[in-house]
Scaffold this motif. Sequence first.
Motif, mmCIF file in Angstrom:
data_model
loop_
_atom_site.group_PDB
_atom_site.id
_atom_site.type_symbol
_atom_site.label_atom_id
_atom_site.label_comp_id
_atom_site.label_asym_id
_atom_site.label_seq_id
_atom_site.Cartn_x
_atom_site.Cartn_y
_atom_site.Cartn_z
ATOM 1 N N ASP A 476 -39.428 -27.213 -5.229
ATOM 2 C CA ASP A 476 -39.502 -26.275 -6.357
ATOM 3 C C ASP A 476 -38.461 -25.172 -6.232
ATOM 4 O O ASP A 476 -38.034 -24.595 -7.224
ATOM 5 C CB ASP A 476 -40.896 -25.618 -6.402
ATOM 6 N N GLU A 477 -38.123 -24.855 -5.000
ATOM 7 C CA GLU A 477 -37.270 -23.676 -4.808
ATOM 8 C C GLU A 477 -36.563 -23.792 -3.469
ATOM 9 O O GLU A 477 -37.145 -24.280 -2.495
ATOM 10 C CB GLU A 477 -38.209 -22.446 -4.771
ATOM 11 N N VAL A 478 -35.300 -23.372 -3.424
ATOM 12 C CA VAL A 478 -34.628 -23.230 -2.130
ATOM 13 C C VAL A 478 -34.961 -21.815 -1.636
ATOM 14 O O VAL A 478 -34.568 -20.825 -2.246
ATOM 15 C CB VAL A 478 -33.102 -23.406 -2.263
ATOM 16 N N ILE A 479 -35.720 -21.741 -0.574
ATOM 17 C CA ILE A 479 -36.126 -20.420 -0.061
ATOM 18 C C ILE A 479 -34.943 -19.751 0.623
ATOM 19 O O ILE A 479 -34.670 -18.568 0.426
ATOM 20 C CB ILE A 479 -37.310 -20.573 0.931
ATOM 21 N N LEU A 480 -34.252 -20.522 1.412
ATOM 22 C CA LEU A 480 -33.141 -19.971 2.186
ATOM 23 C C LEU A 480 -32.321 -21.134 2.718
ATOM 24 O O LEU A 480 -32.876 -22.176 3.048
ATOM 25 C CB LEU A 480 -33.716 -19.171 3.370
ATOM 26 N N ALA A 481 -31.015 -20.945 2.806
ATOM 27 C CA ALA A 481 -30.169 -22.000 3.370
ATOM 28 C C ALA A 481 -29.158 -21.356 4.308
ATOM 29 O O ALA A 481 -28.801 -20.182 4.150
ATOM 30 C CB ALA A 481 -29.469 -22.778 2.264
ATOM 31 N N SER A 482 -28.715 -22.130 5.286
ATOM 32 C CA SER A 482 -27.779 -21.569 6.275
ATOM 33 C C SER A 482 -26.336 -21.671 5.788
ATOM 34 O O SER A 482 -25.434 -21.149 6.426
ATOM 35 C CB SER A 482 -27.933 -22.309 7.608
ATOM 36 N N GLY A 483 -26.118 -22.361 4.671
ATOM 37 C CA GLY A 483 -24.779 -22.517 4.106
ATOM 38 C C GLY A 483 -24.933 -22.838 2.628
ATOM 39 O O GLY A 483 -26.047 -22.787 2.100
ATOM 40 N N PRO A 484 -23.838 -23.189 1.950
ATOM 41 C CA PRO A 484 -23.909 -23.411 0.510
ATOM 42 C C PRO A 484 -24.669 -24.692 0.150
ATOM 43 O O PRO A 484 -24.343 -25.760 0.651
ATOM 44 C CB PRO A 484 -22.430 -23.528 0.096
ATOM 45 N N VAL A 485 -25.713 -24.549 -0.664
ATOM 46 C CA VAL A 485 -26.476 -25.705 -1.132
ATOM 47 C C VAL A 485 -26.301 -25.755 -2.644
ATOM 48 O O VAL A 485 -26.705 -24.834 -3.337
ATOM 49 C CB VAL A 485 -27.966 -25.540 -0.767
ATOM 50 N N LYS A 486 -25.644 -26.815 -3.128
ATOM 51 C CA LYS A 486 -25.401 -26.901 -4.581
ATOM 52 C C LYS A 486 -25.722 -28.295 -5.075
ATOM 53 O O LYS A 486 -25.536 -29.270 -4.354
ATOM 54 C CB LYS A 486 -23.922 -26.600 -4.881
ATOM 55 N N GLY A 487 -26.222 -28.363 -6.319
ATOM 56 C CA GLY A 487 -26.469 -29.663 -6.955
ATOM 57 C C GLY A 487 -27.439 -30.521 -6.169
ATOM 58 O O GLY A 487 -27.297 -31.749 -6.123
ATOM 59 N N GLY A 488 -28.396 -29.901 -5.496
ATOM 60 C CA GLY A 488 -29.406 -30.670 -4.767
ATOM 61 C C GLY A 488 -28.873 -31.340 -3.514
ATOM 62 O O GLY A 488 -29.523 -32.195 -2.935
ATOM 63 N N LEU A 489 -27.682 -30.930 -3.084
ATOM 64 C CA LEU A 489 -27.092 -31.553 -1.889
ATOM 65 C C LEU A 489 -27.059 -30.570 -0.720
ATOM 66 O O LEU A 489 -26.775 -29.380 -0.893
ATOM 67 C CB LEU A 489 -25.662 -32.010 -2.191
ATOM 68 N N LEU A 490 -27.350 -31.110 0.445
ATOM 69 C CA LEU A 490 -27.307 -30.315 1.680
ATOM 70 C C LEU A 490 -26.044 -30.731 2.441
ATOM 71 O O LEU A 490 -25.946 -31.869 2.913
ATOM 72 C CB LEU A 490 -28.562 -30.614 2.516
ATOM 73 N N PRO A 491 -25.065 -29.834 2.566
ATOM 74 C CA PRO A 491 -23.822 -30.211 3.246
ATOM 75 C C PRO A 491 -24.039 -30.501 4.739
ATOM 76 O O PRO A 491 -25.076 -30.148 5.300
ATOM 77 C CB PRO A 491 -22.920 -28.976 3.089
ATOM 78 N N ALA A 492 -23.050 -31.083 5.360
ATOM 79 C CA ALA A 492 -23.096 -31.312 6.812
ATOM 80 C C ALA A 492 -23.266 -29.975 7.528
ATOM 81 O O ALA A 492 -22.837 -28.924 7.027
ATOM 82 C CB ALA A 492 -21.801 -31.981 7.265
ATOM 83 N N ASP A 493 -23.892 -30.008 8.701
ATOM 84 C CA ASP A 493 -24.042 -28.820 9.550
ATOM 85 C C ASP A 493 -24.739 -27.667 8.843
ATOM 86 O O ASP A 493 -24.407 -26.490 9.049
ATOM 87 C CB ASP A 493 -22.675 -28.354 10.081
ATOM 88 N N THR A 494 -25.711 -28.017 8.004
ATOM 89 C CA THR A 494 -26.420 -26.999 7.219
ATOM 90 C C THR A 494 -27.919 -27.304 7.250
ATOM 91 O O THR A 494 -28.315 -28.466 7.350
ATOM 92 C CB THR A 494 -25.913 -27.015 5.756
ATOM 93 N N ALA A 495 -28.730 -26.240 7.175
ATOM 94 C CA ALA A 495 -30.179 -26.423 7.050
ATOM 95 C C ALA A 495 -30.679 -25.604 5.873
ATOM 96 O O ALA A 495 -30.045 -24.614 5.474
ATOM 97 C CB ALA A 495 -30.893 -25.978 8.324
ATOM 98 N N ALA A 496 -31.819 -26.013 5.340
ATOM 99 C CA ALA A 496 -32.425 -25.264 4.226
ATOM 100 C C ALA A 496 -33.936 -25.265 4.370
ATOM 101 O O ALA A 496 -34.517 -26.215 4.912
ATOM 102 C CB ALA A 496 -32.029 -25.888 2.895
ATOM 103 N N TRP A 497 -34.526 -24.170 3.901
ATOM 104 C CA TRP A 497 -35.989 -24.104 3.751
ATOM 105 C C TRP A 497 -36.276 -24.245 2.267
ATOM 106 O O TRP A 497 -35.680 -23.538 1.432
ATOM 107 C CB TRP A 497 -36.534 -22.753 4.223
ATOM 108 N N LEU A 498 -37.196 -25.140 1.953
ATOM 109 C CA LEU A 498 -37.522 -25.416 0.557
ATOM 110 C C LEU A 498 -39.006 -25.208 0.341
ATOM 111 O O LEU A 498 -39.804 -25.422 1.257
ATOM 112 C CB LEU A 498 -37.196 -26.882 0.233
#
Length: 502
Positions: A476-498
């Motif tokens: 429902d929501e990206v709470i926080l990400a360690s790098g740029p998260v766009k278009g529903g994609l998580l780049p390499a070397d990145t983490a996200a809390w959803l």
Amino acid sequence: MDIPWWRDAVVYEIYVRSFADASGDGVGDLAGVRQRLPYLKRLGVDAVWLTPFYPSPMADGGYDVADYRGVDPLFGSLDDFDDLVAEAHGLGLRVMVDVVPNHSSDQHPWFQAALRGEGRDRYIFRDTTNNWQSTFSGPAWTQAPDGQYYLHLFAPGQPDFNWRNPEVHEEFLDVLRFWLDRGVDGFRIDVAMGLYKAEGLPDVSDQSFKAASPVWGQPEVHGVYRDWRRLLDSYPGERMAVGEVWTDSLDDLALYVRPDELQQSFNFAWLQAPWSPTAFKQVIDDTLGAVPYATWVLSNHDVVRHRTRYGTADPGTGLARARAALLTTLALPGSAYLYQGEELGLPEVTDLPAEARQDPVFFQSEGKLPGRDGCRVPIPWTVDAPSYGFSPDSVEPWLPQPASFAELSVEKQEGDADSTLEFYRRALARRRELVEEIPYTLEWLDSPEGALFFTRGPLICAVNCGTHPVRLPDHDEVILASGPVKGGLLPADTAAWLRRAG
Ligand code: GLC
């Protein structure tokens, strides 16, 4: 059931020599720590752990204690300690101190008496040696002037106590009481799997930290922690202890974390894991399967800083991974131990000149091992050389700082939303809210190759250790990400809390 404060606590390790120097002698001190407590409150940690500040000849940066009930003048006074505790408590921060029971300094009155032939049984003296090696390189035995040898698993200035002597037990219970009475909330136990050595001190075929080794992890050590636990429980306020326990397996680690022993042990398997989803998953499963209360740690004053450990030739990759690893760590059930400077993204300083180095590991290995000074370089608070705000005015700090520290300083990062410092602040603030609503348990989600997804109630943590972007799980929501998260994609070397969908 009431949840004890330490179960989900974020503890910040302060390597006192290198945190903040208020007195202006180039060495960090307790008054410096006190001045920076508001910074730590603002960072969002729950507790601080202070490395040894006791009177010491500094053969091993203070892990060679000459008086367990005092403060070395280099670091201040007992009054400074009391002021620090009072102020920390006033801010709602807990205070943990290091206790060093495996060995004392060779300047400790007991060892000085032993050299004179009095109370030698408090240490381990023998007419002949065995083949044990010091953890810092070289033989674990040094000859005393009268011809006998004494055992030291670390530096020659750190003689090992004989825990088969009841006097040693009484002494340490009294030392713990001394600091508990001054209000400390917990202890970090140095070399907690040491203390006892196998009867007869048999030769070893392998010097590593093995459960079956005659050097480490003797079963008798658990009696010590059971006594300590009874003492901790006799004080109000959920006083606790965390063991520095290096083992080969998490099952061995679990022996220390029991309802009548230590509340926690460091989980070094987490910092030893390479940047790999399979390695991470394995350690997480093994940890949660082994111990009732988990801890997670990425860096401390003994290991290469994780930004550098995870790094490749490109230093940016190391930082991106370090930030992603932090989000992953903070999403796991249990408590997290941070090491000063990781919130600034400090790298290991690998090019310290030989004449600046101070770690006994460097000297005992005759320069073959660089030692641990590279993770102990004083913290940069401001952009100004020579000490970047670590010491007042123009004082040079005890270890030289690289020019790159200006850009990494607190002053430079504060208020810059993209900085690692502000990222840590956001992560700790969000964690504080989330901890209230997520269960202690963790479930795995199907993860694309190279990535790892897990969930805890409404939270999903996704980390991508691979080389290509991966699609995020439903949320429902990206709470926080360690790098740029766009278009529903998580780049390499990145983490996200959803926040989980629905
Ligand atoms: C622990 C400390 C380390 C020290 C050693 C001997 O491993 O963390 O810094 O050198 O014990 O006391």
